[in-house]
Each structure stands twice: as structure tokens, then as C-alpha cells.
Design a protein around this motif. Structure first.
Motif, PDB file in Angstrom:
ATOM      1  N   LYS A 182       0.828  -1.206   0.000  1.00 27.99           N
ATOM      2  CA  LYS A 182       0.000   0.000   0.000  1.00 27.99           C
ATOM      3  C   LYS A 182       0.864   1.259   0.000  1.00 27.99           C
ATOM      4  CE  LYS A 182      -3.994   2.081   2.281  1.00 27.99           C
ATOM      5  NZ  LYS A 182      -4.979   1.960   3.386  1.00 27.99           N
ATOM      6  N   SER A 186       1.142   4.164  -3.008  1.00 28.43           N
ATOM      7  CA  SER A 186       1.046   5.604  -2.734  1.00 28.43           C
ATOM      8  C   SER A 186       2.200   6.362  -3.380  1.00 28.43           C
ATOM      9  CB  SER A 186       1.035   5.839  -1.224  1.00 28.43           C
ATOM     10  OG  SER A 186       0.934   7.218  -0.931  1.00 28.43           O
ATOM     11  N   THR A 198      -5.364   2.684  -7.911  1.00 29.60           N
ATOM     12  CA  THR A 198      -6.309   2.376  -6.847  1.00 29.60           C
ATOM     13  C   THR A 198      -5.863   1.102  -6.143  1.00 29.60           C
ATOM     14  OG1 THR A 198      -8.143   3.385  -8.074  1.00 29.60           O
ATOM     15  CG2 THR A 198      -8.713   1.884  -6.279  1.00 29.60           C
ATOM     16  N   ASP A 201      -8.212  -3.665  -1.143  1.00 27.90           N
ATOM     17  CA  ASP A 201      -7.973  -4.531   0.006  1.00 27.90           C
ATOM     18  C   ASP A 201      -8.768  -5.829  -0.113  1.00 27.90           C
ATOM     19  OD1 ASP A 201      -7.260  -5.599   2.421  1.00 27.90           O
ATOM     20  OD2 ASP A 201      -8.400  -4.166   3.646  1.00 27.90           O
ATOM     21  N   SER A 284     -11.617  -0.010  -1.735  1.00 22.75           N
ATOM     22  CA  SER A 284     -10.604   0.751  -2.471  1.00 22.75           C
ATOM     23  C   SER A 284     -10.043   1.930  -1.703  1.00 22.75           C
ATOM     24  CB  SER A 284     -11.209   1.265  -3.787  1.00 22.75           C
ATOM     25  OG  SER A 284     -11.687   0.200  -4.578  1.00 22.75           O
ATOM     26  N   ASP A 285      -8.828   2.276  -2.037  1.00 29.04           N
ATOM     27  CA  ASP A 285      -8.174   3.494  -1.566  1.00 29.04           C
ATOM     28  C   ASP A 285      -7.692   4.248  -2.800  1.00 29.04           C
ATOM     29  OD1 ASP A 285      -6.841   5.486  -0.145  1.00 29.04           O
ATOM     30  OD2 ASP A 285      -4.988   4.301  -0.045  1.00 29.04           O
ATOM     31  N   PRO A 286      -8.377   5.357  -3.158  1.00 29.20           N
ATOM     32  CA  PRO A 286      -9.501   5.995  -2.474  1.00 29.20           C
ATOM     33  C   PRO A 286     -10.803   5.213  -2.653  1.00 29.20           C
ATOM     34  CG  PRO A 286      -9.057   7.117  -4.526  1.00 29.20           C
ATOM     35  CD  PRO A 286      -7.965   6.113  -4.354  1.00 29.20           C
ATOM     36  N   PRO A 287     -11.772   5.392  -1.727  1.00 27.44           N
ATOM     37  CA  PRO A 287     -13.014   4.606  -1.728  1.00 27.44           C
ATOM     38  C   PRO A 287     -14.025   5.090  -2.754  1.00 27.44           C
ATOM     39  CG  PRO A 287     -13.031   6.135   0.096  1.00 27.44           C
ATOM     40  CD  PRO A 287     -11.688   6.286  -0.561  1.00 27.44           C
ATOM     41  N   TYR A 299      -6.788  12.303  -6.269  1.00 27.06           N
ATOM     42  CA  TYR A 299      -5.714  12.184  -5.286  1.00 27.06           C
ATOM     43  C   TYR A 299      -5.189  13.530  -4.841  1.00 27.06           C
ATOM     44  CZ  TYR A 299      -5.796   7.402  -6.948  1.00 27.06           C
ATOM     45  OH  TYR A 299      -6.191   6.152  -7.297  1.00 27.06           O
TER      46      TYR A 299
END
Length: 300
Positions: A182, A186, A198, A201, A284-287, A299
């Protein structure tokens, strides 16, 4: 690690599926690089044929997938209005050392070995200069695979199992790998400013399914699997032998009541559960929902 690459403006490279696209993002193609739980036929093309009961639930025939039906990548393709991926072979697909097999193969007990794998991931993504949108899936709970549980108990009788019967030590290493992954994703965002990354998880989705198997699927034992064997060594369901016989030709009556198709791979029902969470963006990150993942500036 299973990584899904959704193509940008170019499209059309080997292994992508085209002739469609989501209504909001207009993805022309989708490319998939991952382990056997996302393999749409390469294993069959390279090593051994896979016969029924693989594919029985959805395709009605063998589809090259180690599953009774659709994979997570298939549900994503359907959602984006793209056709299913067929088997494809190229240098990246055959040489990319994907994380789930990396973990299952034993390297999960040596966290220091993951650094070389992360470098390979970085080089791999760098080479995909034409793609614009990436979904990077983390590794699922390898310590919960029936094969992992049985093999670890035989090798290490004193191994610690958690409340769901998963191997604690193995999942702990996978979680550390995912944490580092993760962070690396980033950093990729600051390196490749014209691409969207993206992080997904998948670990949490699959572990939640196993933890709540009784409520979600009515299962008392989530470690039971529908077909194949993983007692002494993993034997996939429906593998055709050189003499024409088929190993593991008998499946359970209702695969939808199982999480695992065999000792390593998931059923269509489990794949659909995970895919829904990927598509709605809750993993997801971002959700963001998958259809909105191409939005610029998310972002910033």
C-alpha cells in the motif's frame, strides 16, 4: 499480488479485451496480471488441460479457469461492458512473480525476500506506459486456504491457528506484505502523475467472508472445499492426465454453498462476493466505485 490493469487510450495489446467499455469511463480494454485465482486459461495452455467440473456453474463447459464459474476479473469485465479475457502468453505474464503464489510458495516466511518482488512490481508497472488506470489488489489471506492449513499443520504441528482456523503466522506475513504494498502504491502516484492507481484490500473481503461464512453462506466449516484434493499435495479439480483420465472429476452438489472450489481456489459465489465490493469501491483506496475510478484529481 493480483494486479488488474485497465487500459487507457491505446488499448488493443495482447491479453486485453476490447469491443466495449464502461459508460462513465469508456475503458477500451482490460488487462489482468495475477495468480491462478485470476487465470482465464493460461494454466491450461501452458501445463495441463482442465476439464469439467471446472466451469460447470456458469459456462457449462471447461473455461480454463480453476473455478466452477466466473472469476473476480470476469465480474469486473462484465461490469465494464467488456468481454471475458481469454488465455494469453507473453513475457510479462509468464515471468511476473505474482504475490499470492509468492506467499503460498514459502517466501511468506521470509519477509526480507519481498523487497526484490516489490522492485519487480515497480519495473513491471513502469513498462506499462500506455495504461492509464490501475487496480492493484493486495494478497488475500493465504493462511486461510485449506491447503495452507493442512500442509502447515503437518509440517508444524504446533502452528497457531486463529479463531477461524487460519494459520496465524502465514497471514501475519501477508499482512506485512500488504502494508508495504500500500505504501509503494502511494509512492507510484507521485511518480506517474498521468496515471490513476487504486489500491484494493482483497484481504479484508476474503477474510470477512471466511469469518462470517455461517451468516453469509450458511457454512459451519468454511475450510471445506467442493472439488479436488489437498490432503498430502494439492490436486486441482478436473485436471486431465496424460492417459486421458481426469483427476477430481466429482464436485459437490452446490458450489454456491462453498467458499473454496478446491484447496487453493475460490468458488464463483466467493468471487462474486469479492467482486461486488471491488465494484462499489468499499475496498478501495480511495473509496470510489470502479466506474468513477478514472476521475481526474481524486488524489489531489
Amino acid at each position: 499480488m493480483l494486479s488488474v490493469v485497465v487500459g487507457g487510450d491505446e488499448g488493443g495489446a495482447a491479453g486485453g479485451s476490447g469491443s466495449g467499455g464502461s459508460s462513465s469511463c469508456g475503458f477500451p480494454a482490460i488487462y489482468n496480471f495475477g495468480d491462478n485465482n485470476s487465470d482465464t486459461g493460461q494454466h491450461r495452455a501452458m501445463f495441463a488441460d482442465l476439464d469439467l467440473p471446472n466451469g460447470q456453474t456458469f459456462f457449462g463447459k471447461s473455461s480454463g479457469r480453476l473455478c466452477d464459474g466466473r472469476l473476480v476479473i470476469d465480474f469486473i469485465a462484465e461490469h465494464l461492458g467488456l468481454p471475458f479475457l481469454s488465455a494469453y502468453l507473453d513475457s510479462y505474464q509468464t515471468n511476473f512473480r505474482h504475490g499470492a503464489n509468492f506467499a503460498l510458495g514459502g517466501s511468506s516466511t521470509r519477509p526480507d525476500k519481498s523487497w526484490s518482488h516489490f522492485n519487480l512490481v515497480r519495473q513491471f508497472l513502469h513498462s506499462l506506459y500506455a495504461a492509464k488506470f490501475f487496480l492493484i489488489h493486495n494478497i488475500g489471506p493465504v493462511g486461510c486456504l485449506p491447503y495452507s492449513v493442512r500442509s502447515y499443520q503437518k509440517k508444524s504441528p504446533g502452528c497457531t491457528l486463529d479463531q477461524n482456523g487460519c494459520v496465524k503466522e502465514q497471514n501475519k506475513v501477508v499482512q506485512e506484505y500488504n502494508r508495504e504494498l500500500k505504501e509503494r502504491v502511494s509512492k507510484l502516484r507521485t511518480t506517474y502523475l498521468n496515471a490513476t492507481f487504486t489500491y484494493v484490500d482483497v484481504y479484508s473481503a476474503k477474510y470477512n467472508l471466511i469469518s462470517n461464512a455461517k451468516n453469509l453462506l450458511g457454512l459451519n466449516d468454511p475450510m471445506k472445499f467442493c472439488c479436488g484434493s489437498s490432503d498430502d499435495w494439492y490436486v486441482p479439480c478436473g485436471r486431465k492426465n496424460s492417459d486421458g483420465t481426469v483427476t477430481g472429476s466429482t464436485a459437490c452438489k452446490d458450489p454456491a454453498k462453498y467458499i473454496f472450489w478446491d484447496g487453493v481456489h475460490y468458488t464463483e459465489a466467493a468471487n462474486q462476493f469479492v467482486a461486488k465490493l471491488i465494484i462499489n469501491g468499499s475496498l478501495s483506496d480511495p473509496p470510489l466505485p470502479l466506474a468513477d475510478a478514472c476521475s481526474k484529481g481524486i488524489y489531489s
